[in-house]
Design an enzyme around this catalytic site. Structure first.
Site, PDB file in Angstrom:
ATOM      1  N   ARG A 165       0.812  -1.216   0.000  1.00 57.83           N
ATOM      2  CA  ARG A 165       0.000   0.000   0.000  1.00 57.83           C
ATOM      3  C   ARG A 165       0.850   1.273   0.000  1.00 57.83           C
ATOM      4  NH1 ARG A 165      -0.668  -2.251   5.226  1.00 57.83           N
ATOM      5  NH2 ARG A 165       0.208  -0.985   6.901  1.00 57.83           N
TER       6      ARG A 165
ATOM      7  N   ASP B  23      -8.097   2.215   9.776  1.00 59.56           N
ATOM      8  CA  ASP B  23      -8.107   3.666   9.792  1.00 59.56           C
ATOM      9  C   ASP B  23      -9.461   4.153  10.303  1.00 59.56           C
ATOM     10  OD1 ASP B  23      -5.519   4.085   8.847  1.00 59.56           O
ATOM     11  OD2 ASP B  23      -6.143   3.938   6.748  1.00 59.56           O
TER      12      ASP B  23
ATOM     13  N   ARG C 222       1.619  -4.480  19.169  1.00 63.33           N
ATOM     14  CA  ARG C 222       2.675  -3.507  19.410  1.00 63.33           C
ATOM     15  C   ARG C 222       2.074  -2.351  20.195  1.00 63.33           C
ATOM     16  NH1 ARG C 222       7.620  -5.086  19.026  1.00 63.33           N
ATOM     17  NH2 ARG C 222       8.407  -3.075  18.274  1.00 63.33           N
TER      18      ARG C 222
ATOM     19  N   ARG D 182       9.967   8.075  15.386  1.00 59.53           N
ATOM     20  CA  ARG D 182       9.637   9.383  14.826  1.00 59.53           C
ATOM     21  C   ARG D 182       9.467  10.397  15.950  1.00 59.53           C
ATOM     22  NH1 ARG D 182       3.328   8.757  12.680  1.00 59.53           N
ATOM     23  NH2 ARG D 182       2.378   8.268  14.692  1.00 59.53           N
TER      24      ARG D 182
ATOM     25  N   GLU E  65       8.562   8.838  19.716  1.00 64.20           N
ATOM     26  CA  GLU E  65       7.801   7.590  19.810  1.00 64.20           C
ATOM     27  C   GLU E  65       8.740   6.392  19.750  1.00 64.20           C
ATOM     28  OE1 GLU E  65       4.564   7.149  17.112  1.00 64.20           O
ATOM     29  OE2 GLU E  65       3.687   9.109  17.589  1.00 64.20           O
TER      30      GLU E  65
ATOM     31  N   TYR F  23      -5.993  -3.854  11.983  1.00 63.36           N
ATOM     32  CA  TYR F  23      -5.624  -2.444  11.941  1.00 63.36           C
ATOM     33  C   TYR F  23      -6.621  -1.722  11.045  1.00 63.36           C
ATOM     34  CZ  TYR F  23      -3.214   1.922  11.340  1.00 63.36           C
ATOM     35  OH  TYR F  23      -2.926   3.263  11.332  1.00 63.36           O
TER      36      TYR F  23
ATOM     37  N   ARG G  20       5.970   7.152  -5.922  1.00 60.20           N
ATOM     38  CA  ARG G  20       5.262   8.045  -6.836  1.00 60.20           C
ATOM     39  C   ARG G  20       6.283   8.677  -7.768  1.00 60.20           C
ATOM     40  NH1 ARG G  20       1.887  11.208  -2.124  1.00 60.20           N
ATOM     41  NH2 ARG G  20       0.414   9.535  -1.627  1.00 60.20           N
TER      42      ARG G  20
END
Length: 380
Positions: A170, A348, A245, A275, A298, A346, A174
């Site tokens: 996914r 969104d 996790r 990050r 994090e 998972y 580009r």
């Protein structure tokens, strides 16, 4: 007899409101002190910055029904998410795009030339069997080593060779200068935060909300339970614990700007965190009004028994255990498992709402016919 919704996150809120609006009495319980689940947001008392308490949540969707739904309950302010990456002592934009490719290889290529160039770097792997092979087949060794190998190992705590190839499919490269992280038509963040949105959804007739309350403590006999907590927890972890996790956050306060971006990924394996997020950048309409800025480093690790579960692992070792819990769920009466934790997937936020709306449509039809809702509205 009323219905019970376990969990005041997005799944639970949408289902509870649908039941309440249809005239059914509903009790919503959540063991936390707030609504909104892991998308809970609140003003930081020291800086005033609207903070995503459990890590950044960016709302993005191309589903018109979902967009229409959320805009009923929140003022959605446009937000175009961009991610910066630090890798091999350089600073780049993600996802991989034409700017990233030209910067990394110190070239000046157009789309067609860059596409051919990356194709020449890619390994010929007919059927990639894991994350690493998928990456090598898409982009070759140099980009994979710089941007994905170390970061993925830190994020998942295992070698990329042990992750399925689908994790990377996914995130294609580009071959233009579009550095927007998401491609959905609608991208936004609620101006007053996600918790306020959840409060508005749950401000519905026939809906009673009880916070700081564990479902296991209830003795009431319900017509049906819609459970958005962890699937294995419902059964007292009797077969063992499914793997997750979790995240640890290191809070930092600074004056003015700290990093100049909402998110900077640190891709190198020798940097212990994944990050840094700077939360005022998630509200660009007000970011310049603060004297102080709030950031978090994090750190990703395996979730223990007392940790907040963030990402279901769903690797080969979990599949047998998951199937066993699904069998237990199907054999249980008067309970449906919904949402990210209830189906061990998972999701969104837009997919969570989409599935909750679809589940609400179906369960109201079944209730009207006197039929029991299913154990799962979506196959886990």
């Amino acid at each position: 007899m009323r219905y019970c919704v376990v969990g005041a996150g997005l799944s639970g809120a949408v289902i509870a409101r649908s039941l309440g609006e249809a005239g059914h009495k509903v009790l919503v319980v959540d063991e936390r002190s707030h609504l909104g689940g892991n998308c809970h947001s609140a003003r930081d008392p020291e800086t005033g910055v609207m903070t995503h308490i459990y890590g950044p949540h960016i709302f993005h969707t191309s589903n018109e029904r979902v967009w229409s739904y959320v805009t009923r309950f929140a003022e959605m302010r446009p937000y175009n998410h961009r991610v910066v990456a630090v890798a091999k002592s350089g600073v780049y934009s993600l996802p991989l795009n034409l700017m990233t490719i030209n910067q990394f290889f110190k070239r000046c290529m157009g789309p067609a030339e860059a596409r051919a160039f990356i194709a020449s770097k890619a390994r010929k792997i007919e059927e990639p069997q894991n994350f690493e092979e998928q990456a090598l087949a898409l982009m070759g060794e140099e980009l994979y080593e710089a941007f994905f190998k170390g970061y993925t190992s830190k994020q998942w705590g295992i070698s990329p060779t042990d992750l399925p190839a689908s994790v990377l499919k996914r995130l294609p490269a580009r071959f233009d200068y579009n550095d927007s992280y998401f491609a959905h038509h609608y991208q936004a963040i609620p101006s007053n935060g996600y918790t306020a949105m959840a409060e508005n959804i749950l401000r519905a007739p026939n809906v009673d909300v009880r916070l700081n309350c564990r479902f296991e403590e209830l003795s009431e006999n319900f017509a049906h339970v819609f459970y958005s907590g962890p699937l294995d927890r419902f059964f007292g972890f009797r077969l063992g614990r499914l793997g997750y996790r979790t995240l640890d956050f290191e809070r930092m306060i600074d004056k003015g700007d700290f990093q100049g971006a909402a998110v900077i990924n640190y891709c190198d394996a020798d940097v212990p965190f994944t990050r840094i997020t700077e939360h005022k950048y998630f509200a660009p309409w007000e970011k310049d009004t603060f004297d102080l800025t709030l950031c978090y480093r994090e750190y990703s690790r395996a979730a223990g028994a007392d940790d907040i579960p963030y990402y279901p692992i769903r690797l080969a070792n979990e599949q047998k255990l998951l199937r066993s819990y699904i069998e237990l769920a199907r054999a249980s009466e008067k309970v449906s498992f919904v949402g990210r934790l209830g189906t061990y997937r998972y999701l969104d936020m837009d997919v969570t709402i989409e599935e909750a709306l679809a589940a609400s449509d179906r369960l109201l039809e079944l209730i009207a016919r006197g039929e029991a809702p299913p154990s799962f509205f979506v196959e886990p």
